[in-house]
Design an enzyme around this catalytic site. Sequence first.
Site, mmCIF file in Angstrom:
data_model
loop_
_atom_site.group_PDB
_atom_site.id
_atom_site.type_symbol
_atom_site.label_atom_id
_atom_site.label_comp_id
_atom_site.label_asym_id
_atom_site.label_seq_id
_atom_site.Cartn_x
_atom_site.Cartn_y
_atom_site.Cartn_z
ATOM 1 N NE ARG A 100 30.950 23.448 -3.910
ATOM 2 C CZ ARG A 100 30.428 23.767 -2.614
ATOM 3 N NH1 ARG A 100 29.483 22.938 -2.108
ATOM 4 N NH2 ARG A 100 30.587 24.983 -2.298
ATOM 5 C CD GLU B 267 27.973 34.693 -2.455
ATOM 6 O OE1 GLU B 267 28.646 33.452 -2.935
ATOM 7 O OE2 GLU B 267 27.407 35.506 -3.377
#
Length: 172
Positions: free
Chosen positions: A59, A96
């Site tokens: 992204r 994460e």
Amino acid sequence: MENLASLIRDIPDFPEPGIVFKDITPVLADSDALARLIDGLASPYIEAEVGKVAGIEARGFTLASPVAGRLGAGFIPVRKPGKLPHETIREEYSLEYGTDALEVHVDAVRPGERVLLVDDVIATGGTASAAIRLLRGIGAEVVGFSVFIELAFLRGRELLNGVPLHALVRYD
Ligand code: AMP
């Protein structure tokens, strides 16, 4: 940035249970929002003499290329292992959700060249921290990290080793 924030879509439990994924595709799909996003990411660096903008796969590429265009700079891909064809260096990092590694071409910058790092989200900061180590490892001066969304409760900005963070939308 309120209008941009209202277009960010929360996807609970993606890609794993417990993660709230910040889906920016509604922002990318809206021509006015996309223009304001690119402007917001680039505008603090107009006078910063940035030679290259580095984007983190995947992204980050979407945002870094138009930011490079706005700044009159070149673009550098920071990619997942095995994707770049020429000689690379690699850095491991923790996400994460999971662990991974990033690579960059060894000759992607000139010695001391001023580089702006761009990505969509900073969460734990592991990805950006690895990208900063890579860029410094090939001789870049990393002048900033410009990001759309900061998940501030994960305190990722503490891992950036002195690189100033510019975030457009912050979740505390
Ligand atoms: P981190 O290394 O934890 O800062 O994670 C940042 C990278 O993972 C960025 O490249 C993001 O695209 C992606 N990412 C991590 N957490 C999220 C999230 N909650 N929503 C969307 N993307 C995320």
